[in-house]
Motif scaffolding. Structure first.
Motif, PDB file in Angstrom:
ATOM      1  N   ASP A 156       0.830  -1.081   0.034  1.00  0.00           N
ATOM      2  CA  ASP A 156      -0.062   0.011  -0.038  1.00  0.00           C
ATOM      3  C   ASP A 156       0.785   1.362   0.016  1.00  0.00           C
ATOM      4  O   ASP A 156       2.161   1.261   0.411  1.00  0.00           O
ATOM      5  CB  ASP A 156      -1.045  -0.058   1.047  1.00  0.00           C
TER       6      ASP A 156
ATOM      7  N   ALA B  54       0.099  -0.694  -4.869  1.00  0.00           N
ATOM      8  CA  ALA B  54      -1.173  -0.674  -4.915  1.00  0.00           C
ATOM      9  C   ALA B  54      -1.661   0.838  -5.248  1.00  0.00           C
ATOM     10  O   ALA B  54      -2.237   1.418  -4.323  1.00  0.00           O
ATOM     11  CB  ALA B  54      -1.967  -1.562  -4.016  1.00  0.00           C
TER      12      ALA B  54
ATOM     13  N   ASN C 248     -14.051   2.231  -5.991  1.00  0.00           N
ATOM     14  CA  ASN C 248     -12.563   2.061  -6.367  1.00  0.00           C
ATOM     15  C   ASN C 248     -12.184   0.467  -6.201  1.00  0.00           C
ATOM     16  O   ASN C 248     -13.027  -0.036  -5.522  1.00  0.00           O
ATOM     17  CB  ASN C 248     -11.895   2.971  -5.337  1.00  0.00           C
ATOM     18  N   ASP C 249     -11.276   0.121  -6.653  1.00  0.00           N
ATOM     19  CA  ASP C 249     -11.011  -1.210  -6.467  1.00  0.00           C
ATOM     20  C   ASP C 249      -9.885  -1.266  -5.459  1.00  0.00           C
ATOM     21  O   ASP C 249      -9.701  -0.410  -4.624  1.00  0.00           O
ATOM     22  CB  ASP C 249     -10.242  -1.986  -7.854  1.00  0.00           C
ATOM     23  N   GLN C 250      -8.782  -2.385  -5.278  1.00  0.00           N
ATOM     24  CA  GLN C 250      -7.859  -2.441  -4.496  1.00  0.00           C
ATOM     25  C   GLN C 250      -6.729  -1.271  -4.390  1.00  0.00           C
ATOM     26  O   GLN C 250      -5.782  -1.462  -3.461  1.00  0.00           O
ATOM     27  CB  GLN C 250      -7.109  -3.989  -4.474  1.00  0.00           C
ATOM     28  N   ARG C 251      -6.693  -0.712  -5.512  1.00  0.00           N
ATOM     29  CA  ARG C 251      -5.521   0.191  -5.522  1.00  0.00           C
ATOM     30  C   ARG C 251      -5.886   1.584  -5.305  1.00  0.00           C
ATOM     31  O   ARG C 251      -7.233   2.217  -5.295  1.00  0.00           O
ATOM     32  CB  ARG C 251      -4.982   0.643  -7.040  1.00  0.00           C
ATOM     33  N   GLN C 252      -5.049   2.437  -4.524  1.00  0.00           N
ATOM     34  CA  GLN C 252      -5.372   3.966  -4.218  1.00  0.00           C
ATOM     35  C   GLN C 252      -5.502   4.560  -5.391  1.00  0.00           C
ATOM     36  O   GLN C 252      -4.201   4.633  -6.283  1.00  0.00           O
ATOM     37  CB  GLN C 252      -4.336   4.347  -3.274  1.00  0.00           C
ATOM     38  N   ASP C 253      -6.122   5.546  -5.797  1.00  0.00           N
ATOM     39  CA  ASP C 253      -6.288   6.458  -6.817  1.00  0.00           C
ATOM     40  C   ASP C 253      -5.959   7.811  -6.772  1.00  0.00           C
ATOM     41  O   ASP C 253      -6.037   8.284  -5.753  1.00  0.00           O
ATOM     42  CB  ASP C 253      -7.465   6.533  -7.472  1.00  0.00           C
TER      43      ASP C 253
ATOM     44  N   PRO D 251      -8.037   2.628  -1.412  1.00  0.00           N
ATOM     45  CA  PRO D 251      -8.425   1.366  -1.949  1.00  0.00           C
ATOM     46  C   PRO D 251      -9.970   0.920  -1.538  1.00  0.00           C
ATOM     47  O   PRO D 251     -10.267   1.275  -0.316  1.00  0.00           O
ATOM     48  CB  PRO D 251      -7.401   0.222  -1.191  1.00  0.00           C
ATOM     49  N   ARG D 252     -10.742   0.679  -2.452  1.00  0.00           N
ATOM     50  CA  ARG D 252     -12.161   0.065  -2.070  1.00  0.00           C
ATOM     51  C   ARG D 252     -12.864   0.902  -1.715  1.00  0.00           C
ATOM     52  O   ARG D 252     -13.902   0.780  -0.778  1.00  0.00           O
ATOM     53  CB  ARG D 252     -12.067  -1.480  -1.252  1.00  0.00           C
TER      54      ARG D 252
END
Length: 398
Positions: A3, A270, A335-340, A381-382
């Motif tokens: 992360d 991520a 959002n998915d598992q990655r920090q945007d 994430p998420r």
């Protein structure tokens, strides 16, 4: 994949400042102070007048009183006379208060005739007098170690009589772009050639933040070219590579560095953009391998490289991302598992609240959108879908 917070902490944990040097006051702006500095003399060094007027004894002042003018003392030319009962001395802003006087009556409250002055008001002891050391005393700590010196700090140091300041050295940061398709701007380009925008963008960012950035010649996608490039980086405090750190057949930066002695810290995080980020050390020198796409390279530089640079410069670095609260200007999906890190424009509501509106297109190679952005919207994430008008966290872009 690590992360973002863990990756940032692991990059920063073993970095040390680049050492100290002493520079002239005129060359210290923007540098990080390495030691506390103390005033060589008080400011003001003596009691001085705050206004144009007359040095008096407060006990002699009342409306209608007439005082004898026994001398005149411009700033920088103090009077040797002593103010006795019924006397006064003509002063100007910055003039030293003469012996015997304890106040200044401003010229607007007097009427002068020849060598006498008629007072229209009384003053109290200490009125319109700047006491010695009012700003700071001799030996006072003017600036603390770890401060980034700006114009006001330079002025303060100069007022304290300082000519030289102890600062941390500027880190020498090499920027190495990789790829057979990468060209210098202005070169004759084949149809699939890409101008080297990322190196010059990062050099500008790092230079703006206090580094001596060095754009190295582009390394090609072969082990010989990369090995030759790495062999010429021994006088650097940090090496940043751009591209070649992913999983493709021609992504050779990581394996070639490992053969040269790289001790890998981590690889892949991520976040989006910026997943193929690499961290390690080569012969003790920190190495950060950034993605090849220029938008991803800049975002990773803001999140990871600039904090590392500040630590190399001796500055205090926050453990977490420094963000601000804004309102979303458009809906955003789950959002998915990655920090945007979404590129966005900033506007202000009538109530003064910032509104961050993400661009519909978020491609990591779209420099035109990056140039039009004023902030990055940071989404964990998420994160669930959010509607326009709800709070969000942003990183303003420099």
């Amino acid at each position: 994949m690590l992360d973002v917070a863990t990756a940032r902490a692991r990059i920063l944990e073993n970095l040390l400042p680049c050492g100290q040097e002493t520079v002239a006051l005129s060359a210290a702006c923007g540098r990080i102070l390495a030691q506390d500095v103390q005033a060589r003399r008080a400011n003001p060094p003596v009691c001085v007048s705050a206004m144009d007027g007359y040095a008096v004894r407060a006990a002699d002042t009342r409306p209608g009183a007439v005082l004898r003018i026994i001398d005149e003392a411009p700033a920088g030319r103090p009077s040797a006379r002593t103010v006795a009962a019924g006397d006064c001395i003509r002063l100007f802003t910055g003039s030293q208060i003469p012996a015997g006087a304890d106040a200044v009556i401003i010229q607007e409250n007097t009427q002068r005739t020849d060598q006498q002055v008629l007072l229209t008001q009384a003053v109290t002891a200490g009125q319109f007098v700047r006491p010695q050391g009012q700003d700071f005393a001799q030996g006072a700590v003017l600036l603390s170690a770890g401060s980034r010196l700006g114009p006001r700090d330079i002025g303060l140091a100069a007022a304290g009589g300082l000519v030289w300041l102890p600062v941390f050295r500027r880190p020498r940061v090499g920027i190495l772009a990789t790829g057979d398709e990468i060209l210098l701007p202005g070169d004759t380009a084949p149809p699939d050639g890409i101008f080297n925008s990322a190196s010059f963008m990062l050099a500008a960012l790092l230079g703006q933040n206090g580094a001596d950035s060095i754009v190295l010649p582009v390394a090609r996608d072969n082990a010989t070219s990369l090995s030759s490039a790495f062999a010429h980086t021994r006088d650097l405090n940090m090496l940043i590579t751009i591209g070649g750190a992913s999983v493709g057949a021609y992504d050779l930066v990581r394996p070639t560095l490992e053969k040269a002695g790289l001790v890998q810290n981590f690889w892949k995080i991520a976040m989006r953009p910026g997943k193929p980020l690499m961290s390690g050390t080569l012969n003790g020198m920190p190495v950060l391998g950034l993605p090849g796409n220029p938008v991803a390279a800049l975002v990773c530089s803001l999140v990871f490289v600039l904090p590392a640079l500040r630590k190399l410069m001796g500055a205090c670095v926050a453990d977490t991302l420094e963000t601000q609260t804004a309102l979303l200007g458009a809906d955003v999906p789950e959002n998915d598992q990655r920090q945007d890190f979404l590129r966005a424009t900033l506007q202000t509501t009538a109530d003064g609240l910032p509104v961050a509106t993400p661009f519909e297109q978020q491609g990591s190679a779209q420099l035109n959108i990056l140039a039009k952005s004023q902030a990055l919207i940071v989404r964990p994430p998420r994160a669930p879908a959010q509607k326009a008008g709800t709070p969000c966290q942003i990183m303003p872009l420099p």
